[in-house]
Motif scaffolding. Structure first.
Motif, PDB file in Angstrom:
ATOM      1  N   ASP A   1     -14.153   5.706  -4.795  1.00  0.00           N
ATOM      2  CA  ASP A   1     -13.917   4.692  -5.822  1.00  0.00           C
ATOM      3  C   ASP A   1     -12.434   4.591  -6.154  1.00  0.00           C
ATOM      4  O   ASP A   1     -11.915   3.501  -6.408  1.00  0.00           O
ATOM      5  CB  ASP A   1     -14.704   5.025  -7.087  1.00  0.00           C
ATOM      6  N   ALA A   2     -11.742   5.721  -6.160  1.00  0.00           N
ATOM      7  CA  ALA A   2     -10.309   5.717  -6.456  1.00  0.00           C
ATOM      8  C   ALA A   2      -9.531   4.967  -5.385  1.00  0.00           C
ATOM      9  O   ALA A   2      -8.620   4.186  -5.688  1.00  0.00           O
ATOM     10  CB  ALA A   2      -9.795   7.157  -6.573  1.00  0.00           C
ATOM     11  N   VAL A   3      -9.892   5.190  -4.127  1.00  0.00           N
ATOM     12  CA  VAL A   3      -9.244   4.457  -3.036  1.00  0.00           C
ATOM     13  C   VAL A   3      -9.553   2.973  -3.141  1.00  0.00           C
ATOM     14  O   VAL A   3      -8.669   2.118  -2.971  1.00  0.00           O
ATOM     15  CB  VAL A   3      -9.702   5.003  -1.675  1.00  0.00           C
ATOM     16  N   ALA A   4     -10.803   2.645  -3.437  1.00  0.00           N
ATOM     17  CA  ALA A   4     -11.202   1.242  -3.543  1.00  0.00           C
ATOM     18  C   ALA A   4     -10.433   0.532  -4.651  1.00  0.00           C
ATOM     19  O   ALA A   4      -9.966  -0.608  -4.473  1.00  0.00           O
ATOM     20  CB  ALA A   4     -12.703   1.147  -3.793  1.00  0.00           C
ATOM     21  N   ALA A   5     -10.292   1.183  -5.790  1.00  0.00           N
ATOM     22  CA  ALA A   5      -9.581   0.563  -6.915  1.00  0.00           C
ATOM     23  C   ALA A   5      -8.115   0.342  -6.573  1.00  0.00           C
ATOM     24  O   ALA A   5      -7.541  -0.722  -6.857  1.00  0.00           O
ATOM     25  CB  ALA A   5      -9.724   1.427  -8.158  1.00  0.00           C
ATOM     26  N   ALA A   6      -7.479   1.348  -5.970  1.00  0.00           N
ATOM     27  CA  ALA A   6      -6.072   1.217  -5.607  1.00  0.00           C
ATOM     28  C   ALA A   6      -5.868   0.145  -4.547  1.00  0.00           C
ATOM     29  O   ALA A   6      -4.907  -0.629  -4.596  1.00  0.00           O
ATOM     30  CB  ALA A   6      -5.541   2.563  -5.107  1.00  0.00           C
ATOM     31  N   LEU A   7      -6.781   0.066  -3.585  1.00  0.00           N
ATOM     32  CA  LEU A   7      -6.684  -0.944  -2.535  1.00  0.00           C
ATOM     33  C   LEU A   7      -6.895  -2.345  -3.098  1.00  0.00           C
ATOM     34  O   LEU A   7      -6.194  -3.295  -2.723  1.00  0.00           O
ATOM     35  CB  LEU A   7      -7.711  -0.645  -1.444  1.00  0.00           C
ATOM     36  N   ALA A   8      -7.869  -2.476  -3.994  1.00  0.00           N
ATOM     37  CA  ALA A   8      -8.118  -3.781  -4.612  1.00  0.00           C
ATOM     38  C   ALA A   8      -6.893  -4.281  -5.361  1.00  0.00           C
ATOM     39  O   ALA A   8      -6.530  -5.461  -5.287  1.00  0.00           O
ATOM     40  CB  ALA A   8      -9.315  -3.680  -5.557  1.00  0.00           C
TER      41      ALA A   8
ATOM     42  N   LEU B   1      -5.011   0.643   7.906  1.00  0.00           N
ATOM     43  CA  LEU B   1      -4.437   1.907   7.450  1.00  0.00           C
ATOM     44  C   LEU B   1      -5.291   2.534   6.362  1.00  0.00           C
ATOM     45  O   LEU B   1      -5.527   3.745   6.357  1.00  0.00           O
ATOM     46  CB  LEU B   1      -3.019   1.672   6.933  1.00  0.00           C
ATOM     47  N   ALA B   2      -5.778   1.709   5.440  1.00  0.00           N
ATOM     48  CA  ALA B   2      -6.636   2.214   4.363  1.00  0.00           C
ATOM     49  C   ALA B   2      -7.927   2.793   4.918  1.00  0.00           C
ATOM     50  O   ALA B   2      -8.436   3.810   4.420  1.00  0.00           O
ATOM     51  CB  ALA B   2      -6.942   1.097   3.367  1.00  0.00           C
ATOM     52  N   GLY B   3      -8.485   2.166   5.950  1.00  0.00           N
ATOM     53  CA  GLY B   3      -9.699   2.696   6.566  1.00  0.00           C
ATOM     54  C   GLY B   3      -9.471   4.060   7.171  1.00  0.00           C
ATOM     55  O   GLY B   3     -10.304   4.967   7.036  1.00  0.00           O
ATOM     56  N   HIS B   4      -8.342   4.234   7.841  1.00  0.00           N
ATOM     57  CA  HIS B   4      -8.019   5.534   8.427  1.00  0.00           C
ATOM     58  C   HIS B   4      -7.808   6.573   7.331  1.00  0.00           C
ATOM     59  O   HIS B   4      -8.309   7.702   7.424  1.00  0.00           O
ATOM     60  CB  HIS B   4      -6.761   5.408   9.288  1.00  0.00           C
ATOM     61  N   PHE B   5      -7.097   6.211   6.280  1.00  0.00           N
ATOM     62  CA  PHE B   5      -6.870   7.118   5.161  1.00  0.00           C
ATOM     63  C   PHE B   5      -8.197   7.511   4.514  1.00  0.00           C
ATOM     64  O   PHE B   5      -8.421   8.674   4.161  1.00  0.00           O
ATOM     65  CB  PHE B   5      -5.962   6.434   4.135  1.00  0.00           C
ATOM     66  N   LEU B   6      -9.097   6.540   4.379  1.00  0.00           N
ATOM     67  CA  LEU B   6     -10.383   6.809   3.743  1.00  0.00           C
ATOM     68  C   LEU B   6     -11.202   7.815   4.538  1.00  0.00           C
ATOM     69  O   LEU B   6     -11.958   8.601   3.957  1.00  0.00           O
ATOM     70  CB  LEU B   6     -11.158   5.498   3.574  1.00  0.00           C
ATOM     71  N   ALA B   7     -11.062   7.815   5.873  1.00  0.00           N
ATOM     72  CA  ALA B   7     -11.784   8.799   6.683  1.00  0.00           C
ATOM     73  C   ALA B   7     -11.410  10.212   6.266  1.00  0.00           C
ATOM     74  O   ALA B   7     -12.277  11.082   6.109  1.00  0.00           O
ATOM     75  CB  ALA B   7     -11.479   8.582   8.165  1.00  0.00           C
ATOM     76  N   TYR B   8     -10.133  10.456   6.067  1.00  0.00           N
ATOM     77  CA  TYR B   8      -9.694  11.780   5.631  1.00  0.00           C
ATOM     78  C   TYR B   8     -10.179  12.095   4.215  1.00  0.00           C
ATOM     79  O   TYR B   8     -10.513  13.243   3.905  1.00  0.00           O
ATOM     80  CB  TYR B   8      -8.169  11.882   5.706  1.00  0.00           C
TER      81      TYR B   8
ATOM     82  N   ALA C   1      -3.212  -5.160   8.685  1.00  0.00           N
ATOM     83  CA  ALA C   1      -2.672  -3.841   9.009  1.00  0.00           C
ATOM     84  C   ALA C   1      -2.859  -2.871   7.846  1.00  0.00           C
ATOM     85  O   ALA C   1      -3.170  -1.691   8.054  1.00  0.00           O
ATOM     86  CB  ALA C   1      -1.187  -3.958   9.371  1.00  0.00           C
ATOM     87  N   ASP C   2      -2.675  -3.362   6.626  1.00  0.00           N
ATOM     88  CA  ASP C   2      -2.873  -2.507   5.452  1.00  0.00           C
ATOM     89  C   ASP C   2      -4.317  -2.039   5.356  1.00  0.00           C
ATOM     90  O   ASP C   2      -4.591  -0.877   5.034  1.00  0.00           O
ATOM     91  CB  ASP C   2      -2.503  -3.268   4.171  1.00  0.00           C
ATOM     92  N   VAL C   3      -5.244  -2.930   5.631  1.00  0.00           N
ATOM     93  CA  VAL C   3      -6.665  -2.585   5.556  1.00  0.00           C
ATOM     94  C   VAL C   3      -7.021  -1.565   6.643  1.00  0.00           C
ATOM     95  O   VAL C   3      -7.780  -0.621   6.401  1.00  0.00           O
ATOM     96  CB  VAL C   3      -7.534  -3.849   5.665  1.00  0.00           C
TER      97      VAL C   3
ATOM     98  N   LEU D   1       0.835  -1.189   0.000  1.00  0.00           N
ATOM     99  CA  LEU D   1       0.000   0.000   0.000  1.00  0.00           C
ATOM    100  C   LEU D   1       0.874   1.246   0.000  1.00  0.00           C
ATOM    101  O   LEU D   1       1.671   1.464   0.909  1.00  0.00           O
ATOM    102  CB  LEU D   1      -0.908  -0.012   1.232  1.00  0.00           C
ATOM    103  N   ASN D   2       0.751   2.052  -1.015  1.00  0.00           N
ATOM    104  CA  ASN D   2       1.554   3.256  -1.162  1.00  0.00           C
ATOM    105  C   ASN D   2       0.649   4.472  -1.002  1.00  0.00           C
ATOM    106  O   ASN D   2      -0.192   4.764  -1.860  1.00  0.00           O
ATOM    107  CB  ASN D   2       2.229   3.268  -2.546  1.00  0.00           C
ATOM    108  N   LEU D   3       0.815   5.193   0.111  1.00  0.00           N
ATOM    109  CA  LEU D   3      -0.062   6.321   0.388  1.00  0.00           C
ATOM    110  C   LEU D   3       0.124   7.451  -0.614  1.00  0.00           C
ATOM    111  O   LEU D   3      -0.819   8.185  -0.917  1.00  0.00           O
ATOM    112  CB  LEU D   3       0.175   6.830   1.809  1.00  0.00           C
ATOM    113  N   ASN D   4       1.340   7.604  -1.147  1.00  0.00           N
ATOM    114  CA  ASN D   4       1.551   8.631  -2.173  1.00  0.00           C
ATOM    115  C   ASN D   4       0.713   8.340  -3.418  1.00  0.00           C
ATOM    116  O   ASN D   4       0.097   9.245  -3.998  1.00  0.00           O
ATOM    117  CB  ASN D   4       3.029   8.709  -2.545  1.00  0.00           C
TER     118      ASN D   4
END
Length: 425
Positions: free
Chosen positions: A28-35, A137-144, A133-135, A9-12
């Motif tokens: 949708d963009a976050v979902a696609a990148a996470l998938a 982190l993604a959930g926290h990122f998605l909140a923002y 752990a990645d998931v 998972l690359n936050l950049n």
């Protein structure tokens, strides 16, 4: 979490994808990148609705849902009680459910204790610690991502509305702060408003400065548009004075005079204004004819003794007393409006309900109380029922100890104290 492999998972890259997408497609963009990063077969975001009892799965282009907007936007309601979604929010931890063909993960989407929603994923294989752990982190990122992008679109707001709002309710809703929960090193607070069939004019507000916490609760007399307009003037005046940096007594006086100029005969607003000096760990309060807060200290619930001044807007001029509000480490203060105390709710033992929820996170405690009032009213209230809960942790100003958007200690305690139906299976 384990360190067996480097996270894919690359936050950049996630941030770049969000910035490139329009606001309505940010999730949708976050979902696609996470998938792509973890090989998820399905990724969806469920936003917390205004009832406090459900999540809404937002979709588009032919998705199934109980609600639908032009343009093929859909919203499917998912209950919190007895579901992995609810367990993930209650424990503030990723819930993992094994399935015949892999696993399904549910991650809280949280920022500073505010439960924005849940991120749900379907994986082909049971996840390892790094993937979990990645998931998280993604959930926290998605909140923002959601908090930043909901300023530009009505999509998220539409999804949160379980029932249509009247014009008066729309005005009232715009007076509330952008977040209903805030966790900090010295305190945790959360508020909730259960609207009546006709808006009763309740509002709450808070603001955190470097060394000061401001909290207010107000209740405009009357219903529908009159109450909404009174509340609008008062809340605007309170915020204007607060942002000018005046002392608490002057803030109350300026807000009173501004409302008195606009209010008609027999129109007024009750309220409580609180300022906590975080450096000195002291608090002061103004009581403008409002029910005093209830305090939980050492397991006992008692009403805080306060002298009452006149409500806001009754007449111009005159002063408001600033009273000391004594705080001890471990105190819980519950601020309520009279919708909690009158009419249908009068048959309830409010103190007992507060005591029952004393071990809950403030976010859960205010919803527990307002839902109890709603149930006592047979599902319909004659007046708004609003609660604001403040837990005082005390000590010097400090950073909070948090992971994935929620306090570590609060999350651990919440998981251990959750009812059996809400604990992780």
């Amino acid at each position: 979490m384990g360190q067996s492999r480097q996270s894919p998972l690359n936050l950049n890259s996630l941030l770049a994808a969000v910035e490139a997408a329009p606001p309505v497609a940010a999730v949708d963009a976050v979902a696609a990148a996470l998938a792509e990063a973890i090989g998820a077969r399905e990724v969806s975001f469920l936003i917390a609705d205004f009832s406090g009892r459900s999540l809404i799965r937002l979709g588009h282009s032919g998705g199934e849902g109980a609600l639908r907007l032009p343009g093929e936007e859909t919203a499917e309601r998912v209950p919190l009680a007895g579901t992995p979604h609810g367990r993930a929010l209650a424990a503030q931890a990723v819930e993992v459910i094994a399935e015949d063909r892999g696993a399904r993960l549910f991650a809280p989407v949280t920022s500073r204790g505010e439960a924005v929603g849940v991120l749900e994923l379907e994986l082909a294989n049971f996840p390892g610690e790094q993937t979990v752990a990645d998931v998280a982190l993604a959930g926290h990122f998605l909140a923002y991502v959601v908090i930043a992008n909901r300023r530009y679109t009505d999509l998220f707001e539409w999804g949160q509305r379980s029932v249509p709002l009247s014009l008066a309710a729309e005005i009232q809703h715009r007076l509330l702060p952008g977040a209903f929960t805030c966790e900090a090193g010295q305190f945790t607070l959360a508020a909730w408003l259960q609207p009546a069939g006709e808006v009763g004019g309740d509002t709450f507000d808070f603001s955190l400065e470097r060394d000061t916490l401001h909290v207010s609760m107000t209740d405009a007399m009357g219903h529908t548009m009159d109450a909404a307009l009174l509340a609008t003037v008062l809340v605007g005046a309170l915020r204007n004075a607060r942002r000018r940096g005046v002392e608490l007594a002057e803030q109350a006086q300026l807000a009173n005079d501004a409302l008195a100029e606009q209010a008609g005969e027999s129109q007024f607003v009750t309220g409580l204004l609180v300022r906590i000096d975080l450096a000195r760990a002291t608090a002061r309060i103004v009581n403008a004819g409002h029910p005093p807060p209830l305090r939980v200290r050492a397991g006992q619930v008692e009403r805080v003794h306060l002298e009452a001044d006149r409500p806001f807007g009754v007449q111009e001029g005159g002063g408001y007393r600033v009273q000391a509000l004594h705080l001890e480490v471990g105190d819980r203060l519950m601020f309520v409006t009279d919708g909690m105390l009158e009419r249908d709710a009068a048959q309830m033992n409010i103190a007992a309900i507060i005591a029952e929820g004393s071990e809950m996170h403030p976010r859960e405690a205010v919803q527990h109380l307002t839902h109890a009032v709603l149930q006592a009213g047979g599902g319909h209230l004659q007046d708004d029922a609003t609660a604001l809960c403040l837990d005082w942790h005390g000590g010097p100003p400090r950073d909070r100890d948090a992971t994935s958007g929620a306090n570590r200690e609060g999350r651990a305690n919440q998981a251990s104290r959750a009812p059996r139906s809400l604990q992780r299976r």
